[in-house]
Design an enzyme around this catalytic site. Structure first.
Site, PDB file in Angstrom:
ATOM      1  N   VAL A 216      62.822   8.624  29.538  1.00  0.00           N
ATOM      2  CA  VAL A 216      64.653   8.403  28.633  1.00  0.00           C
ATOM      3  C   VAL A 216      64.673   7.855  27.465  1.00  0.00           C
ATOM      4  CG1 VAL A 216      64.526   8.328  31.389  1.00  0.00           C
ATOM      5  CG2 VAL A 216      64.216   5.783  30.446  1.00  0.00           C
TER       6      VAL A 216
ATOM      7  N   LEU B 178      63.944  14.010  24.547  1.00  0.00           N
ATOM      8  CA  LEU B 178      63.156  14.747  25.207  1.00  0.00           C
ATOM      9  C   LEU B 178      64.260  15.291  26.383  1.00  0.00           C
ATOM     10  CD1 LEU B 178      59.876  13.535  25.798  1.00  0.00           C
ATOM     11  CD2 LEU B 178      60.780  15.065  24.524  1.00  0.00           C
TER      12      LEU B 178
ATOM     13  N   SER C 215      65.749  14.184  29.191  1.00  0.00           N
ATOM     14  CA  SER C 215      65.783  13.793  30.323  1.00  0.00           C
ATOM     15  C   SER C 215      66.859  13.724  31.446  1.00  0.00           C
ATOM     16  CB  SER C 215      65.378  12.316  30.259  1.00  0.00           C
ATOM     17  OG  SER C 215      65.335  11.741  31.635  1.00  0.00           O
ATOM     18  N   SER C 216      67.910  13.727  30.469  1.00  0.00           N
ATOM     19  CA  SER C 216      68.703  13.264  31.704  1.00  0.00           C
ATOM     20  C   SER C 216      69.779  14.970  31.636  1.00  0.00           C
ATOM     21  CB  SER C 216      70.740  12.994  30.551  1.00  0.00           C
ATOM     22  OG  SER C 216      70.773  13.159  29.528  1.00  0.00           O
ATOM     23  N   ALA C 217      69.281  16.011  30.591  1.00  0.00           N
ATOM     24  CA  ALA C 217      69.860  17.803  30.695  1.00  0.00           C
ATOM     25  C   ALA C 217      69.162  17.936  31.783  1.00  0.00           C
ATOM     26  CB  ALA C 217      69.675  17.928  29.608  1.00  0.00           C
ATOM     27  N   ALA C 218      67.851  17.378  31.684  1.00  0.00           N
ATOM     28  CA  ALA C 218      66.630  18.420  32.356  1.00  0.00           C
ATOM     29  C   ALA C 218      67.037  17.614  34.040  1.00  0.00           C
ATOM     30  CB  ALA C 218      65.304  17.523  32.530  1.00  0.00           C
TER      31      ALA C 218
ATOM     32  N   ASP D 273      70.280  20.731  23.749  1.00  0.00           N
ATOM     33  CA  ASP D 273      69.593  20.385  25.432  1.00  0.00           C
ATOM     34  C   ASP D 273      69.783  21.243  26.267  1.00  0.00           C
ATOM     35  OD1 ASP D 273      69.533  18.342  23.854  1.00  0.00           O
ATOM     36  OD2 ASP D 273      68.907  16.345  25.253  1.00  0.00           O
TER      37      ASP D 273
END
Length: 322
Positions: free
Chosen positions: A105, A109, A111-114, A155
């Site tokens: 996080v 990279l 993280s939140s969108a994935a 993202d």
């Protein structure tokens, strides 16, 4: 309607090859999925003994609660609400949503969108629907606005479509096809930063020195356009040179930091053709373009320079890791 016993979905991390920050000001960016690290969402039907409604477990962020107990602006709540609205459902299912992610996080990279993408598709599948990549992308973008203010849109696009993209905010996204594979190492500095705060800091400096910053953004845009050809054709020599120039400009706009500079220098000393920070900066990670034969050596040097984790990815014609 018969509810399935379970449904599952996952979504990859993403990394930016070129164009971070300048993309906010209308310039293009190049980004790609990082397939080897993903966010996962699994939904299982609840028994009659379980609490009514959708119960959420996300041990990575110490979350255990009902969907209805979350604040409306919480990203998981916003994702669930968006899915229900998209498919025309008025009520969340009686089920258990379990989340996990290997994506660091606050490291740039995605993280939140994935996580949002995985939740969206898992919930839709549980309700006998399959969201298109465009639907997932649009939904995740709305959730990202709650966390990042005015996100670039990179993202959600890369993660939903799982393809390498040449992206601008105003033009149609171009999905790149590579004629030769390209290998990258993504090294996590372990230092965390807020994308929203970093982007806001650049905007403040831009307001004070608009002419200078606009020239830097223009240069980054030109580099990114040249990189589109280099990536498509697998031109490693040109790609490396463009990465180094992009890094110089990112340092100039004030988004690099000692931990990132140290990793870039370590990669270059190890013999890579190019390296640069990737993402919003002020922490997070760097990327290095390597020949597969030198990857182990470069990984060793990056870890010695303080990299918390190092991920290897290969972009191929179908953009998936080997």
């Amino acid at each position: 309607m018969t509810i399935p016993a379970t449904s599952h979905a996952s979504a990859p991390a993403k990394f930016i090859l070129f164009g971070e920050h300048a993309v906010v000001y209308g310039e293009p960016a190049l980004a790609a999925p990082l397939q080897s690290i993903r966010a996962h969402a699994t939904i299982s039907a609840s028994s009659a003994k379980d609490p009514s409604g959708l119960f959420i477990t996300a041990d990575d962020i110490y979350l255990r609660c009902l969907y209805g107990d979350l604040m409306p602006t919480h990203p998981i709540a916003a994702t669930i609400r968006g899915v229900l609205q998209t498919i025309g459902s008025s009520q969340e299912p009686r089920a258990h949503l379990s989340l996990s992610s290997a994506i660091p996080v606050s490291a740039g990279l995605g993280s939140s969108a994935a996580t949002s993408a995985a939740v969206a598709q898992a919930l839709a599948r549980f309700l006998h629907r399959e969201l298109s990549a465009n639907q997932v992308s649009d939904l995740v973008y709305e959730v990202e606005k709650l966390q990042h203010g005015i996100p670039s849109g990179i993202d959600n696009t890369v993660i939903a479509h799982e393809q390498t993209v040449f992206f601008t905010k105003t033009n149609k996204t171009e999905f790149l096809k590579l004629t030769r594979p390209l290998t990258f190492l993504i090294a996590d500095s372990g230092e965390r930063s807020s994308t929203k705060e970093t982007v806001a800091g650049v905007r403040e400096r831009y307001k004070r020195e608009q002419k200078t910053y606009q020239a830097w953004f223009d240069d980054i845009g030109n580099i990114t356009r040249a990189a589109r050809t280099a990536v498509s054709h697998g031109d490693s020599e040109l790609l490396g040179k463009l990465m180094l120039r992009n890094q110089e400009l990112l340092e100039a706009i004030g988004v690099s930091c000692p931990s990132l500079d140290r990793l870039v220098k370590a990669a270059l000393r190890a013999g890579v053709s190019g390296a640069k920070l990737s993402g919003s900066g002020a922490g997070g990670h760097i990327i290095a373009h390597v020949h597969p034969r030198q990857a182990d050596h470069v990984v060793s040097r990056l870890r010695a320079a303080g990299a918390r984790n190092v991920f290897l990815t290969e972009l191929t014609a179908n953009t998936h890791d080997s």
